[in-house]
Design a protein around this motif. Structure first.
Motif, PDB file in Angstrom:
ATOM      1  N   ALA A  54       0.840  -1.198   0.000  1.00 47.31           N
ATOM      2  CA  ALA A  54       0.000   0.000   0.000  1.00 47.31           C
ATOM      3  C   ALA A  54       0.868   1.238   0.000  1.00 47.31           C
ATOM      4  N   VAL A  55       0.383   2.283  -0.684  1.00 47.66           N
ATOM      5  CA  VAL A  55       1.041   3.586  -0.710  1.00 47.66           C
ATOM      6  C   VAL A  55      -0.054   4.643  -0.599  1.00 47.66           C
ATOM      7  N   LYS A  56       0.156   5.631   0.236  1.00 50.52           N
ATOM      8  CA  LYS A  56      -0.851   6.681   0.397  1.00 50.52           C
ATOM      9  C   LYS A  56      -0.177   7.992   0.753  1.00 50.52           C
ATOM     10  N   SER A  57      -0.540   9.042   0.034  1.00 47.84           N
ATOM     11  CA  SER A  57      -0.026  10.384   0.306  1.00 47.84           C
ATOM     12  C   SER A  57      -1.043  11.161   1.134  1.00 47.84           C
ATOM     13  N   PHE A  58      -0.557  11.832   2.190  1.00 49.01           N
ATOM     14  CA  PHE A  58      -1.414  12.657   3.032  1.00 49.01           C
ATOM     15  C   PHE A  58      -0.886  14.089   3.038  1.00 49.01           C
ATOM     16  N   LYS A  59      -1.781  15.030   2.940  1.00 50.39           N
ATOM     17  CA  LYS A  59      -1.437  16.435   3.094  1.00 50.39           C
ATOM     18  C   LYS A  59      -1.612  16.845   4.554  1.00 50.39           C
ATOM     19  N   ALA A  63      -7.055  13.498   7.521  1.00 53.16           N
ATOM     20  CA  ALA A  63      -7.309  12.410   8.461  1.00 53.16           C
ATOM     21  C   ALA A  63      -6.448  11.212   8.090  1.00 53.16           C
ATOM     22  N   LEU A  64      -5.807  10.628   9.091  1.00 59.20           N
ATOM     23  CA  LEU A  64      -4.904   9.507   8.837  1.00 59.20           C
ATOM     24  C   LEU A  64      -5.674   8.194   8.895  1.00 59.20           C
ATOM     25  N   LEU A  65      -6.309   7.871   7.776  1.00 61.76           N
ATOM     26  CA  LEU A  65      -6.992   6.597   7.646  1.00 61.76           C
ATOM     27  C   LEU A  65      -7.049   6.234   6.170  1.00 61.76           C
ATOM     28  N   LEU A  66      -7.214   4.940   5.914  1.00 59.01           N
ATOM     29  CA  LEU A  66      -7.196   4.444   4.541  1.00 59.01           C
ATOM     30  C   LEU A  66      -8.584   4.122   4.032  1.00 59.01           C
ATOM     31  N   THR A  67      -9.491   3.729   4.902  1.00 56.83           N
ATOM     32  CA  THR A  67     -10.866   3.436   4.510  1.00 56.83           C
ATOM     33  C   THR A  67     -11.806   3.982   5.571  1.00 56.83           C
ATOM     34  N   CYS A  82       4.116  10.665   3.356  1.00 59.35           N
ATOM     35  CA  CYS A  82       3.825   9.521   2.499  1.00 59.35           C
ATOM     36  C   CYS A  82       3.902   8.246   3.326  1.00 59.35           C
ATOM     37  N   MET A  83       2.826   7.463   3.315  1.00 59.96           N
ATOM     38  CA  MET A  83       2.811   6.188   4.036  1.00 59.96           C
ATOM     39  C   MET A  83       3.030   5.047   3.053  1.00 59.96           C
ATOM     40  N   VAL A  84       3.927   4.139   3.392  1.00 57.17           N
ATOM     41  CA  VAL A  84       4.210   2.959   2.570  1.00 57.17           C
ATOM     42  C   VAL A  84       4.151   1.734   3.461  1.00 57.17           C
ATOM     43  N   GLY A 135       1.320  -4.621   8.104  1.00 57.99           N
ATOM     44  CA  GLY A 135       1.371  -4.983   6.693  1.00 57.99           C
ATOM     45  C   GLY A 135       0.024  -5.051   6.018  1.00 57.99           C
ATOM     46  N   ALA A 136      -1.049  -4.727   6.737  1.00 56.27           N
ATOM     47  CA  ALA A 136      -2.393  -4.784   6.154  1.00 56.27           C
ATOM     48  C   ALA A 136      -2.629  -3.581   5.241  1.00 56.27           C
ATOM     49  N   PRO A 137      -3.197  -3.787   4.060  1.00 54.02           N
ATOM     50  CA  PRO A 137      -3.311  -2.690   3.092  1.00 54.02           C
ATOM     51  C   PRO A 137      -4.396  -1.671   3.401  1.00 54.02           C
ATOM     52  N   THR A 138      -5.298  -1.952   4.354  1.00 55.72           N
ATOM     53  CA  THR A 138      -6.421  -1.042   4.573  1.00 55.72           C
ATOM     54  C   THR A 138      -6.463  -0.438   5.965  1.00 55.72           C
ATOM     55  N   VAL A 139      -5.468  -0.730   6.806  1.00 62.24           N
ATOM     56  CA  VAL A 139      -5.495  -0.276   8.201  1.00 62.24           C
ATOM     57  C   VAL A 139      -4.200   0.442   8.536  1.00 62.24           C
ATOM     58  N   ILE A 140      -4.306   1.583   9.217  1.00 60.64           N
ATOM     59  CA  ILE A 140      -3.136   2.310   9.699  1.00 60.64           C
ATOM     60  C   ILE A 140      -2.893   1.930  11.152  1.00 60.64           C
ATOM     61  N   THR A 141      -1.670   1.563  11.466  1.00 63.59           N
ATOM     62  CA  THR A 141      -1.344   1.194  12.848  1.00 63.59           C
ATOM     63  C   THR A 141      -0.506   2.245  13.552  1.00 63.59           C
ATOM     64  N   GLY A 142       0.088   3.144  12.832  1.00 61.53           N
ATOM     65  CA  GLY A 142       0.899   4.202  13.432  1.00 61.53           C
ATOM     66  C   GLY A 142       0.612   5.507  12.716  1.00 61.53           C
ATOM     67  N   ALA A 143       1.494   6.448  12.815  1.00 60.85           N
ATOM     68  CA  ALA A 143       1.380   7.711  12.096  1.00 60.85           C
ATOM     69  C   ALA A 143       2.759   8.321  11.990  1.00 60.85           C
ATOM     70  N   SER A 144       2.861   9.418  11.258  1.00 58.16           N
ATOM     71  CA  SER A 144       4.180   9.948  10.922  1.00 58.16           C
ATOM     72  C   SER A 144       4.887  10.512  12.142  1.00 58.16           C
TER      73      SER A 144
END
Length: 598
Positions: A54-59, A63-67, A82-84, A135-144
């Protein structure tokens, strides 16, 4: 062990300040910088075992979530980031849904904006058995990077998704050596190697400084890196470390076995535990004529509830007629908890031995009658700070501490000795631990030592840090002297053994420094049984700044002033580089100026 948090990074996102080089593998050659989009899934491929999931760019402000939809509690991005998410195989194949089945090690990496990067990597460790969905593609476990928003940061799940120890047993009841190795050492090494490689590929140049920070299991991870992969990091913070893993985890079952064998299966109530612990504090916390509310030096506190009429019930010759009073049998049980695990349930008189002496010798405890250290006097025996959240401390009336009870069926290779939530295809836990004698618990202790190779050498107790020292690495540790879960005596003993191995304390202090913090607990600023205590503690950035200044500027950390404020009360105190201690001189004993390190 911090079981309520999968990582210190995740804790920090929730605004709880609890936590507390070059990678050894070659970094990729300079190439065109990568973009924070799905193209990274194919453009970043450091080896055959690594997959970008998974790759996701946040400004800034996103909000820090994927779904799903955000809520007021959803963390927000402090800056552009950028979250990878990575998966590092091969994992462990097996039946779908089995705790021991894993696709590999999940790593969640946070990359700051390219114009904001400070050339640092600041990686984080986990707590308890770790696990999670890094390693799950739809869940955030931490933050920057909550402590250093300009650094690359990463968390990892050590190769399994379960938050307990069930992953470590295969469906046939044997130990899962593959995932135990991932948990013990491989996961954190891959975290270092892959975050360095990703940072190099993303920014177009390698990080200048690599840092690792962790407490509890994360502290053990930090020391494991220094022992086994010394080139991974320039600086390591390894707080309240869960080293001596099988020793102290097995010994953590001792309070519950004392309740079963000595008290007929009836635990001491929280009120009884607080009564005797607060009495110990009152007997040993006076400095400069003033009660501090916490014990500054539990190694010198010989308080004995069996001789204190103020806590003994009237039926046992005491003066306490409340429901919290203790019998002499119960008072002796408390002395056993404070002394620590023995092979026969014996305990000496506190006037002659409180179980701390072995901490100051270069011998690793565990071969004689006294197997491991006990909880410090004055610490909350049932982990009061997290009791309301349903977390069991070592002497919780509800039952065993989760991490330690999961270790027991692994050592005995029989899931029936676990609690019912220990799931395995051969049969789930049946709470057979309640039947263990003192001798049988000691046998489990011995089995944990004999199975170290199967456990991936989880104990992390090697005192030889010469490779880390020689590569120029720097390391800091603090441990609270009211730690409710991990006995600080074990950390003192390890540091003493490192000094014996490496030329004495002054030599070790050139690269590794330790601080002992009175009154502070395990992921709690106040680890005592006294809710009104305000022991000075490290701030969330304080130790990291000490480490980065040591690594990058050569500023050697020495005496550190700590401060805590609760309501209208502010207390400060120096903590000294071990083996020095803060000695009171004169003045207000709640202010740092009244002490010197000596």
């Amino acid at each position: 062990m911090a079981p309520l948090s999968r990582s210190c990074l995740a804790v920090a996102v929730a605004t709880l300040a609890a936590c507390g080089g070059s990678g050894s593998d070659p970094a990729p050659s300079p190439q065109a910088a990568l973009s924070c989009d799905d193209s990274l899934k194919t453009s970043f491929s450091p080896d055959a075992n690594t997959t970008v999931v998974a790759v996701k760019s946040f400004k800034k402000g996103d909000a820090l979530l994927l779904t799903g939809a955000s809520t007021p509690q959803t963390p927000k991005a402090a800056n552009d980031v950028c979250m990878v998410k990575l998966n590092i195989g091969p994992g462990n194949p097996g039946p779908a849904g089995a705790p021991s089945t894993s696709p590999g090690i999940g790593i969640e990496v946070w990359l700051p904006a390219k114009t904001n990067w400070n050339n640092r990597v600041h990686n984080f460790g986990g707590g308890g058995w770790v696990g999670g969905l890094a390693g799950a593609p739809t869940v955030i476990t931490g933050a920057s990077a909550p402590f250093d928003s300009a650094a690359v940061a990463a968390v990892e799940d050590t190769g399994h998704s379960s938050g307990d120890g069930t992953f470590a047993m295969n469906p046939d009841g044997t130990l899962n050596k593959t995932l135990l190795t991932d948990f013990a050492s491989r996961g954190i090494h891959e975290q270092a190697v892959k975050t360095k490689a990703l940072a190099t590929a993303y920014f177009g140049s390698a990080p200048k400084y690599m840092y690792f920070e962790g407490g509890s299991t994360g502290g053990r991870q930090g020391l494991n890196l220094a022992q086994n992969n010394p080139a991974d990091y320039d600086g390591i913070i390894a707080n309240q470390p869960a080293i001596n893993w099988s020793r102290f985890l097995t010994a953590e079952m001792y309070p519950q076995i004392v309740f079963q064998r000595d008290l007929g299966g009836t635990p001491l109530t929280r009120g009884q535990q607080d009564l005797v612990s607060n009495a110990a504090i009152a007997a040993c916390d006076v400095v400069g004529g003033k009660h501090l509310g916490y014990i500054p030096d539990p190694s010198s506190c010989t308080y004995d509830p069996t001789t204190d009429t103020s806590v003994l019930c009237t039926a046992d010759g005491g003066t306490n007629a409340t429901a919290a009073c203790v019998s002499k049998l119960q008072a002796t049980a408390v002395n056993k908890l404070w002394y620590g695990m023995t092979t026969d349930g014996s305990v000496p008189s506190p006037a002659t031995d409180i179980g701390w002496a072995e901490a100051y010798t270069p011998t690793l405890l565990g071969n004689g009658t006294h197997r491991w250290f006990g909880q410090p006097r004055g610490a909350s025996l049932y982990w009061a700070a997290f009791d309301a959240f349903g977390a069991n401390g070592l002497a919780s009336p509800r039952g065993p501490f989760q991490t330690s009870i999961d270790q027991l069926p692994l050592e005995l290779q029989n899931p029936a000795f676990g609690e019912p939530n220990f799931k395995n295809a051969t049969g789930n836990g049946q709470s057979l631990w309640k039947s263990l004698s003192y001798v049988q618990l000691a046998n489990a202790f011995d089995r944990g030592l004999a199975l170290q190779a199967e456990f991936g050498n989880i104990n992390t107790d090697n005192p030889d840090l010469s490779a880390f020292k020689n590569r120029g690495g720097k390391m800091l540790t603090w441990h609270g002297l009211a730690d409710e879960l991990i006995m600080p005596q074990g950390t003192i003993n390890y540091y003493t053994r490192v000094a014996a191995q490496m030329g004495g304390f002054p030599s070790v202090q050139n690269f590794y420094r330790m601080y002992l913090v009175p009154g502070v607990g395990h992921a709690t600023s106040n680890g005592t049984s006294n809710p009104l205590a305000v022991p000075p503690a490290f701030g969330p950035m304080q130790q990291y700044e000490l480490l980065t200044n040591w690594v990058e500027k050569g500023v050697v950390p020495d005496q550190v002033t700590l401060q805590s404020t609760v309501g209208a009360v502010t207390n400060s105190r120096p903590v000294c580089v071990y083996p020095k201690k803060a000695s009171y001189t004169s003045g207000d004993p709640t202010t740092a100026a009244s002490y010197v390190c000596s």
